[in-house]
Design a protein around this motif. Sequence first.
Motif, PDB file in Angstrom:
ATOM      1  N   GLY A 186      18.247  -8.719 -10.297  1.00  0.00           N
ATOM      2  CA  GLY A 186      18.146  -7.268 -10.254  1.00  0.00           C
ATOM      3  C   GLY A 186      16.858  -6.782 -10.888  1.00  0.00           C
ATOM      4  O   GLY A 186      15.939  -7.563 -11.173  1.00  0.00           O
ATOM      5  N   ASP A 187      16.788  -5.473 -11.139  1.00  0.00           N
ATOM      6  CA  ASP A 187      15.562  -4.864 -11.670  1.00  0.00           C
ATOM      7  C   ASP A 187      15.613  -4.606 -13.169  1.00  0.00           C
ATOM      8  O   ASP A 187      14.570  -4.356 -13.783  1.00  0.00           O
ATOM      9  CB  ASP A 187      15.294  -3.525 -10.957  1.00  0.00           C
ATOM     10  CG  ASP A 187      15.069  -3.699  -9.462  1.00  0.00           C
ATOM     11  OD1 ASP A 187      14.479  -4.734  -9.072  1.00  0.00           O
ATOM     12  OD2 ASP A 187      15.484  -2.808  -8.696  1.00  0.00           O
ATOM     13  N   THR A 188      16.791  -4.649 -13.770  1.00  0.00           N
ATOM     14  CA  THR A 188      16.920  -4.247 -15.182  1.00  0.00           C
ATOM     15  C   THR A 188      17.324  -5.402 -16.083  1.00  0.00           C
ATOM     16  O   THR A 188      17.732  -5.186 -17.224  1.00  0.00           O
ATOM     17  CB  THR A 188      17.954  -3.114 -15.313  1.00  0.00           C
ATOM     18  OG1 THR A 188      19.234  -3.570 -14.825  1.00  0.00           O
ATOM     19  CG2 THR A 188      17.534  -1.886 -14.522  1.00  0.00           C
ATOM     20  N   VAL A 199      21.328 -10.641  -1.964  1.00  0.00           N
ATOM     21  CA  VAL A 199      20.275  -9.631  -2.078  1.00  0.00           C
ATOM     22  C   VAL A 199      20.167  -8.850  -0.766  1.00  0.00           C
ATOM     23  O   VAL A 199      20.077  -7.604  -0.762  1.00  0.00           O
ATOM     24  CB  VAL A 199      18.927 -10.283  -2.434  1.00  0.00           C
ATOM     25  CG1 VAL A 199      17.784  -9.261  -2.299  1.00  0.00           C
ATOM     26  CG2 VAL A 199      18.955 -10.819  -3.860  1.00  0.00           C
ATOM     27  N   ALA A 235      13.927 -14.673 -10.639  1.00  0.00           N
ATOM     28  CA  ALA A 235      13.557 -13.299 -11.006  1.00  0.00           C
ATOM     29  C   ALA A 235      12.677 -12.673  -9.936  1.00  0.00           C
ATOM     30  O   ALA A 235      12.859 -11.493  -9.571  1.00  0.00           O
ATOM     31  CB  ALA A 235      12.841 -13.303 -12.348  1.00  0.00           C
ATOM     32  N   SER A 236      11.727 -13.437  -9.406  1.00  0.00           N
ATOM     33  CA  SER A 236      10.792 -12.894  -8.418  1.00  0.00           C
ATOM     34  C   SER A 236      11.486 -12.562  -7.096  1.00  0.00           C
ATOM     35  O   SER A 236      11.031 -11.679  -6.366  1.00  0.00           O
ATOM     36  CB  SER A 236       9.644 -13.880  -8.172  1.00  0.00           C
ATOM     37  OG  SER A 236      10.111 -15.049  -7.499  1.00  0.00           O
ATOM     38  N   ARG A 237      12.587 -13.243  -6.797  1.00  0.00           N
ATOM     39  CA  ARG A 237      13.299 -12.992  -5.539  1.00  0.00           C
ATOM     40  C   ARG A 237      14.428 -11.985  -5.704  1.00  0.00           C
ATOM     41  O   ARG A 237      15.220 -11.760  -4.781  1.00  0.00           O
ATOM     42  CB  ARG A 237      13.832 -14.320  -4.985  1.00  0.00           C
ATOM     43  CG  ARG A 237      12.693 -15.159  -4.411  1.00  0.00           C
ATOM     44  CD  ARG A 237      13.006 -16.617  -4.241  1.00  0.00           C
ATOM     45  NE  ARG A 237      13.891 -16.918  -3.123  1.00  0.00           N
ATOM     46  CZ  ARG A 237      14.027 -18.153  -2.609  1.00  0.00           C
ATOM     47  NH1 ARG A 237      13.316 -19.160  -3.103  1.00  0.00           N
ATOM     48  NH2 ARG A 237      14.864 -18.365  -1.619  1.00  0.00           N
ATOM     49  N   GLY A 238      14.485 -11.355  -6.866  1.00  0.00           N
ATOM     50  CA  GLY A 238      15.438 -10.263  -7.070  1.00  0.00           C
ATOM     51  C   GLY A 238      16.844 -10.701  -7.377  1.00  0.00           C
ATOM     52  O   GLY A 238      17.775  -9.883  -7.335  1.00  0.00           O
ATOM     53  N   TRP A 239      17.055 -11.974  -7.722  1.00  0.00           N
ATOM     54  CA  TRP A 239      18.406 -12.469  -7.959  1.00  0.00           C
ATOM     55  C   TRP A 239      19.014 -11.901  -9.236  1.00  0.00           C
ATOM     56  O   TRP A 239      20.234 -11.916  -9.394  1.00  0.00           O
ATOM     57  CB  TRP A 239      18.407 -13.996  -8.016  1.00  0.00           C
ATOM     58  CG  TRP A 239      18.006 -14.653  -6.729  1.00  0.00           C
ATOM     59  CD1 TRP A 239      17.793 -14.036  -5.516  1.00  0.00           C
ATOM     60  CD2 TRP A 239      17.764 -16.036  -6.511  1.00  0.00           C
ATOM     61  NE1 TRP A 239      17.434 -14.954  -4.561  1.00  0.00           N
ATOM     62  CE2 TRP A 239      17.404 -16.199  -5.144  1.00  0.00           C
ATOM     63  CE3 TRP A 239      17.807 -17.160  -7.321  1.00  0.00           C
ATOM     64  CZ2 TRP A 239      17.094 -17.424  -4.583  1.00  0.00           C
ATOM     65  CZ3 TRP A 239      17.499 -18.405  -6.761  1.00  0.00           C
ATOM     66  CH2 TRP A 239      17.153 -18.532  -5.405  1.00  0.00           C
ATOM     67  N   ASP A 272      19.106  -5.525 -19.682  1.00  0.00           N
ATOM     68  CA  ASP A 272      20.561  -5.703 -19.616  1.00  0.00           C
ATOM     69  C   ASP A 272      20.999  -6.621 -20.754  1.00  0.00           C
ATOM     70  O   ASP A 272      20.303  -7.573 -21.107  1.00  0.00           O
ATOM     71  CB  ASP A 272      20.972  -6.337 -18.284  1.00  0.00           C
ATOM     72  CG  ASP A 272      20.764  -5.411 -17.103  1.00  0.00           C
ATOM     73  OD1 ASP A 272      20.758  -4.186 -17.306  1.00  0.00           O
ATOM     74  OD2 ASP A 272      20.587  -5.916 -15.967  1.00  0.00           O
ATOM     75  N   CYS A 282      24.281 -11.347 -12.677  1.00  0.00           N
ATOM     76  CA  CYS A 282      24.092 -10.523 -13.867  1.00  0.00           C
ATOM     77  C   CYS A 282      23.446 -11.427 -14.917  1.00  0.00           C
ATOM     78  O   CYS A 282      24.062 -12.394 -15.378  1.00  0.00           O
ATOM     79  CB  CYS A 282      25.427  -9.984 -14.366  1.00  0.00           C
ATOM     80  SG  CYS A 282      25.299  -9.059 -15.917  1.00  0.00           S
ATOM     81  N   ILE A 322      23.336  -7.441  -6.553  1.00  0.00           N
ATOM     82  CA  ILE A 322      22.627  -8.262  -7.525  1.00  0.00           C
ATOM     83  C   ILE A 322      23.394  -9.583  -7.590  1.00  0.00           C
ATOM     84  O   ILE A 322      24.555  -9.591  -8.002  1.00  0.00           O
ATOM     85  CB  ILE A 322      22.584  -7.604  -8.918  1.00  0.00           C
ATOM     86  CG1 ILE A 322      21.786  -6.305  -8.869  1.00  0.00           C
ATOM     87  CG2 ILE A 322      21.984  -8.555  -9.955  1.00  0.00           C
ATOM     88  CD1 ILE A 322      21.852  -5.496 -10.170  1.00  0.00           C
TER      89      ILE A 322
END
Length: 421
Positions: free
Chosen positions: A238-240, A171, A232-236, A244, A179, A176
């Motif tokens: 991604g945003d979508t 990150v 999810a909260s730490r951005g592992w 996806d 996936c 990302i």
Amino acid sequence: MKKNGIRLLLALALVLACAAPALAEGVTLTLMANANDAAKSYMTSIIEQYEVASGNEIELIPIEQDSFDSIAADRFASGDVPDIFQHFNNSSLNNYAVSENFRYLNDQPWVSDLTKGALDYSVDGEGNLLGLPFWESSVSGCYYNRTILEELGLAPATSQEEFNALCDTLVEEGYIPLCWPAGDCDWMYQFALDPVFSGDGGEKLAKLNRNEIAYADVPEVRAMAEWLRMAASRGWFGDTFLTDGWSDISRMLGAGKAVMTMIWDTWFYTDFDESYGYTRDDFSVMPVFMGTCDAGTFEGGNLNMLMINKNGANVDAALEFLSFCATPENYNAAFADIATVSVFRGESANIQSAMVTENLDAINALQRTSTAEPKIVGYVQSDAGRAVRELLMGNVDPAGCVELMDEYRIAFARALGVEGF
């Protein structure tokens, strides 16, 4: 010499004349299968080989995928049971009265030619071999772009702590890490549950399937939900990630936007689009780490089995067909150039990915038979995904996610009429 030759020709003609009716009146074996599965090249190949070699016929009874289990179960209930039935060893087999309808195959001469993973997958809780696993196999794990990791001076993880740290670093580097196609893919959660329910001699799984315990009674299931929320909260992801889906995996990995995904090796041969930049040669595999097993896990393949109706009129002929399928010359012809881990010890014409062969020691040490989807009564991939999406959207906490997973699982088990539910 002429008289001897004439006698020989007459004898040969007599033999052929006697043999011709037997071929014309050969056995017809019925094979009920998912229409898409029956259309696989190795299935059409082995059937054609058998018909040519034996003079017998395989009468295919194809059923469309979306309604396969409901239609097949109705036919079984009415007494319309085929000579051979093709099915995965999963909880849906409860619809088919296995012990009443199918012949156990422990005594067959080809059993010793099955690889350990294929044999383990194909037995029931008492160790009875339910069918011949004649299918493509794979190794599921966390497949990662080793080229990107090497460029960053990073190494694959060997523990949960290392994996979490790796994700944080990726990150920071602008990638990302995972996936995570939560929009329409739900297989990932079984990788976390496999090590939870495949150990302890099967006691925990047996209690769950007798409805003596629930997911809520198993701390590791809650740990999975907690890890997913943290990831999810730490951005592992991604945003979508909530939108996806299957069609995005190839693009995200191929373009190097995402570094890892939890999938199987055959995907790289059947679905990965290398036009985005990276190719399958850029990837390798490490274990899956999802908060439930510190050493990580690999999952063996889910295999379609050919099962024998023990009450039919053609049991012996059906067993001969399975023996034909399990003959090296025949299965190697069927699986030539198919990307699959070997199901038979003598399987050599298939393609085995370098990703797998280069990591065999780790895979052999950490691989578990696919357990969650095939073995947990009431487990449905889409239901697990539905519960997790509620978690990742913030509608429930980890305890609430586990409660939903229990609710969906128990409801499906009841719909199947499983005793104890």
